[in-house]
Scaffold this motif. Sequence first.
Motif, short mmCIF file in Angstrom:
data_model
loop_
_atom_site.label_atom_id
_atom_site.label_comp_id
_atom_site.label_asym_id
_atom_site.label_seq_id
_atom_site.Cartn_x
_atom_site.Cartn_y
_atom_site.Cartn_z
N PHE A 102 0.84 -1.21 0.00
CA PHE A 102 0.00 0.00 0.00
C PHE A 102 0.87 1.25 0.00
O PHE A 102 0.57 2.22 -0.72
N LEU A 103 1.91 1.24 0.79
CA LEU A 103 2.80 2.41 0.82
C LEU A 103 3.55 2.56 -0.50
O LEU A 103 3.82 3.69 -0.96
N GLN A 104 3.87 1.43 -1.14
CA GLN A 104 4.51 1.52 -2.46
C GLN A 104 3.55 2.13 -3.48
O GLN A 104 3.94 2.98 -4.30
N VAL A 154 0.53 -3.80 -7.18
CA VAL A 154 -0.63 -3.15 -6.58
C VAL A 154 -1.78 -4.13 -6.37
O VAL A 154 -2.64 -3.92 -5.50
N ASP A 155 -1.82 -5.23 -7.16
CA ASP A 155 -2.89 -6.20 -6.99
C ASP A 155 -2.82 -6.92 -5.65
O ASP A 155 -3.81 -7.50 -5.18
N GLN A 156 -1.64 -6.88 -5.00
CA GLN A 156 -1.49 -7.51 -3.69
C GLN A 156 -2.28 -6.78 -2.61
O GLN A 156 -2.57 -7.36 -1.56
N ILE A 157 -2.63 -5.52 -2.84
CA ILE A 157 -3.42 -4.78 -1.84
C ILE A 157 -4.78 -5.44 -1.66
O ILE A 157 -5.19 -5.74 -0.53
N ALA A 158 -5.47 -5.66 -2.77
CA ALA A 158 -6.79 -6.29 -2.68
C ALA A 158 -6.69 -7.72 -2.16
O ALA A 158 -7.54 -8.19 -1.39
N TYR A 173 -15.88 6.44 3.79
CA TYR A 173 -16.81 7.25 3.00
C TYR A 173 -16.31 7.38 1.55
O TYR A 173 -17.09 7.29 0.60
N ASP A 174 -15.01 7.58 1.38
CA ASP A 174 -14.45 7.77 0.03
C ASP A 174 -14.62 6.54 -0.85
O ASP A 174 -14.81 6.66 -2.07
N ASP A 175 -14.59 5.35 -0.23
CA ASP A 175 -14.65 4.10 -1.00
C ASP A 175 -16.04 3.49 -1.07
O ASP A 175 -16.25 2.50 -1.78
N PRO A 216 -5.15 4.56 -6.11
CA PRO A 216 -6.39 4.50 -6.91
C PRO A 216 -7.47 3.68 -6.21
O PRO A 216 -7.20 2.63 -5.62
N VAL A 217 -8.70 4.17 -6.28
CA VAL A 217 -9.79 3.55 -5.54
C VAL A 217 -10.04 2.11 -6.00
O VAL A 217 -10.48 1.27 -5.21
N VAL A 218 -9.76 1.81 -7.25
CA VAL A 218 -9.99 0.46 -7.75
C VAL A 218 -9.11 -0.55 -7.02
O VAL A 218 -9.46 -1.74 -6.94
N HIS A 219 -7.99 -0.13 -6.48
CA HIS A 219 -7.07 -1.04 -5.78
C HIS A 219 -7.25 -0.99 -4.26
O HIS A 219 -6.84 -1.94 -3.59
#
Length: 548
Positions: A361-363, A372-376, A458-460, A416-419
């Motif tokens: 996430f910090l990356q 980035v797919d590792q976040i989800a 709220y943002d997501d 990005p919100v998608v991630h």
Amino acid sequence: MDYSTTTTASANGYSSPRDSSFPSSFTKFNSALTAGLLNPMSPPPPPAMLDKTRSSPTLFEMMASEADTIGKVPVQIQNGVLPSPSSSSSSSSAAATAARTTNVSHLVISAQDKQALAMQRISDLLVVRSPGNQFNDPNSSDVKLTLSSKDGISITMCVHRQILVAHSRFFAMKLSDRWSKQQLPPSSSPYIVEISDCDDVEVYIETLMLMYCRDLRKKMMRHDVSRVLGILKVSAAIGFDAGVLSCLEYLEAAPWSEDEEYRIASLLSELHLENVGATEVLRRVSVEASNGNNGSNAGSNDEVLLNLLHIVLEGKDEKARRDMKTLVSKMLRENSSGNDLRKESLYLACDGCLHKLKRHFLQAAESDLENVDQIARQADNLHWILDILIDRQIAEDFIVMWASLSELSEVHGKVPVVHRFEISRVTARIFVGIGKGQILTPKEVRCLLLRNWLTPFYDDFGWMRRASKGLDRYLIEDGLSNTILTLPLAWQQEFFLAWFDRFLNSNEDCPNIQRGFEVWWRRAFWRRKEQSQDPARLRVTASATDNS
């Protein structure tokens, strides 16, 4: 089973409820029906036909006599031969009644029919034998064995004292030399042995037949688990050790259904056969039978389950991972004791996922989207572990860890919100858990959770609502409302006023917690007004008391 012996040359005979006469009787009845005897519009039959058909009972006579034939009917088979048709007129009537019940009324199989089927199987069992097998051979036998069941079946067969004594401790005692000398009749008649109240005569016969068999394993393969359990019970009762061992070898190798598994464990526990191989059979279903040490078993269970968790968390096929998560959660939920997986092991797996989530996430917040797919993925893993922790009522430490992740909440908007929206699913699950009373934490932890994660939530919310299949929006909104309402009134005001402003500017992308807002409003204003009036009431009441 009751065991008894006698020197009577023959057993008492009983008539059979089923014999070969019932087909002819029923045929006559059908002939009468075809001839028009039961049709009021047909002409009178010839006298010859009337006399011929009246030899068997009519339909009405069979119906009237049905009540008299219900019950247990004793039956005897001599040397594997069913009674003859002329043995008793009552047997013909009972057989005709049973046939009418089956063929005319189409009802369930009656007790007489079941007994007749059992008699036929037993008769076939006694008659058919391989060449050279002396079982039930009247020419070479020296013992007549009569078996009687509780439902009235009685079977007499020809067996051999030498074989029974060599294979069974029970028969060795009953047919000992001293006993045989005392019971030996003046003539050359065989010894008479009677065993009454057998649970299953057919199983008892099959057990005796094994004593005449050279290859018990091959013979046992013809049976199913249920029949082998019956043979095992009889073998243990009469001290037929070779039969017991053969049954245990079969059960150890054969597959079981879930129902059979319970019956096997129950019977082996009842018979106490640990010293003759029952432990080997139970190792399939009992960890204690495999290891014999409860302390090591608990540690082994924990290691196995922790390994399963890691395999699921690191799996590469997403569909398989979802299926296995559901399966593992179901298995863990079914074990209400919770002693199979230690709290420390669960939090160890949780720490691993949380560490990976923070790193990726910090990356991503620094525009490094390589992994980035590792976040989800890690957020989904944490959501799954959180469900397990909540089911086991040990999720409080997780809430403390999640509420303290200010370093992630501060850079939340840079990803990005998608991630990132999967992270807000974890927050939503926490709100539902707190709102339902499934998670109990101090008010400071609840407040810190809302301060760090409510704005990212709220943002997501809009994206989460559209992208997550099966998301229960109303459940989450009620959970968030109840979470805020657990705080002190001044803190409630802070969060509800912030929501009020946001909801007016982004209705569709903001959760609707109007119900909680109304509760806070009544607490803050209506009850405050009521409290301001309470001192006046107290003063009036005090004055009235003084005047009295």
